[in-house]
Design a protein around this motif. Structure first.
Motif, PDB file in Angstrom:
ATOM      1  N   ASN A  13       0.821  -1.209   0.000  1.00 20.80           N
ATOM      2  CA  ASN A  13       0.000   0.000   0.000  1.00 20.80           C
ATOM      3  C   ASN A  13       0.854   1.258   0.000  1.00 20.80           C
ATOM      4  N   PRO A  14       1.368   1.670  -1.165  1.00 20.16           N
ATOM      5  CA  PRO A  14       1.188   1.134  -2.504  1.00 20.16           C
ATOM      6  C   PRO A  14       2.250   0.077  -2.829  1.00 20.16           C
ATOM      7  N   ARG A  57      -6.627  -1.264  -4.159  1.00 19.35           N
ATOM      8  CA  ARG A  57      -5.260  -1.738  -3.903  1.00 19.35           C
ATOM      9  C   ARG A  57      -4.988  -3.051  -4.634  1.00 19.35           C
ATOM     10  N   TRP A 178      -2.584   7.787  -2.991  1.00 24.23           N
ATOM     11  CA  TRP A 178      -1.596   7.800  -1.911  1.00 24.23           C
ATOM     12  C   TRP A 178      -1.049   9.193  -1.629  1.00 24.23           C
TER      13      TRP A 178
END
Length: 190
Positions: A13-14, A57, A178
Motif C-alpha cells: 500500500n502502494p 489496492r 496515496w
C-alpha cells in the motif's frame, strides 16, 4: 518435478519497485515457479487501513505484476504469517517483517505461540530481504540490488512517488490514492 511455490505477504500500500525486486529475486534465487503476493483482507497491525479501498489496492497490485512471469496476486483472510504460509515452499519478507515475526506482541504476548510459529516457518525456506538495522537469519538472506533496500510503501506515501510501481503511479496520478487522500475521496464519490 514438483513446482515450488513462494508466498510474499504484505499490504502493498502502494506496491513499490522494491516489492517487485524482492519477489523476482526470491523467484529466481529460490527456484520458485510462482510467487504469490498475498494480501490479507485485514492486515495484522494495519486494521484501520481504509484508503485506498481494498478493491483499488488489489487492482493496482494486479496491474503491477500483470506482465511479470511467475508473479501473481492472491487474497487471504489470514493475518499471521504462519497461517498465510501454509501450503507454500518458501516465505518471502523483509527483515523488518521478520522482526515482527519474532515479536511476541503479535501472538497475544505469548512467547510459546511465537516459538511455535517460528518453528513452523523454520520448516519452510525463508527468503528475507535486508532492511537495516534488522537482522536476517543465516542462510535466509535474499540478495537484492542495494538501491532497493530503502524502498518502502511508507516512503512512497510520504512523497517518494518514484518508488511506486508504474501502475501505482498511474493510479495515483489519476486519483491521488496515496499522495492526496482528499482527491481520492472526491474521485471515489464521483
Amino acid at each position: 518435478m514438483t513446482r515450488r511455490l513462494g508466498v510474499y505477504p504484505g499490504s502493498f500500500n502502494p506496491p513499490t519497485i522494491g516489492h517487485l525486486a524482492i519477489a523476482q529475486a526470491a523467484r529466481d534465487q529460490r527456484g520458485l515457479a510462482r510467487v504469490d503476493l498475498m494480501v490479507s483482507r485485514v492486515a495484522l497491525g494495519k486494521e484501520l487501513m481504509d484508503w485506498p479501498s481494498f478493491e483499488d489496492r488489489i487492482a493496482v497490485l494486479e496491474a503491477s505484476v500483470a506482465d511479470i512471469e511467475g508473479l501473481e496476486v492472491a487474497v487471504t483472510d489470514h493475518q499471521l504469517l504462519v497461517d498465510i504460509a501454509q501450503g507454500y515452499d518458501a516465505v518471502i519478507m523483509g527483515a523488518d517483517k521478520w522482526s515482527q515475526v519474532l515479536d511476541p506482541a503479535f501472538y497475544g504476548d505469548s512467547v510459546e505461540a511465537r516459538d511455535q510459529a517460528v518453528d513452523v516457518l523454520g520448516q519452510l525456506e525463508l527468503a528475507i530481504a535486508p532492511r537495516p538495522p534488522f537482522d536476517v537469519p543465516a542462510g535466509a538472506v535474499l540478495n537484492i540490488d542495494p538501491e532497493m533496500v530503502p524502498v518502502s510503501s511508507t516512503g512512497a506515501r510520504q512523497g517518494r512517488l518514484e518508488w511506486m510501481t508504474p501502475a501505482a503511479r498511474v493510479f495515483d496520478d489519476a486519483t491521488g490514492a496515496w499522495s492526496d487522500p482528499d482527491l481520492y475521496n472526491r474521485t471515489r464519490a464521483d
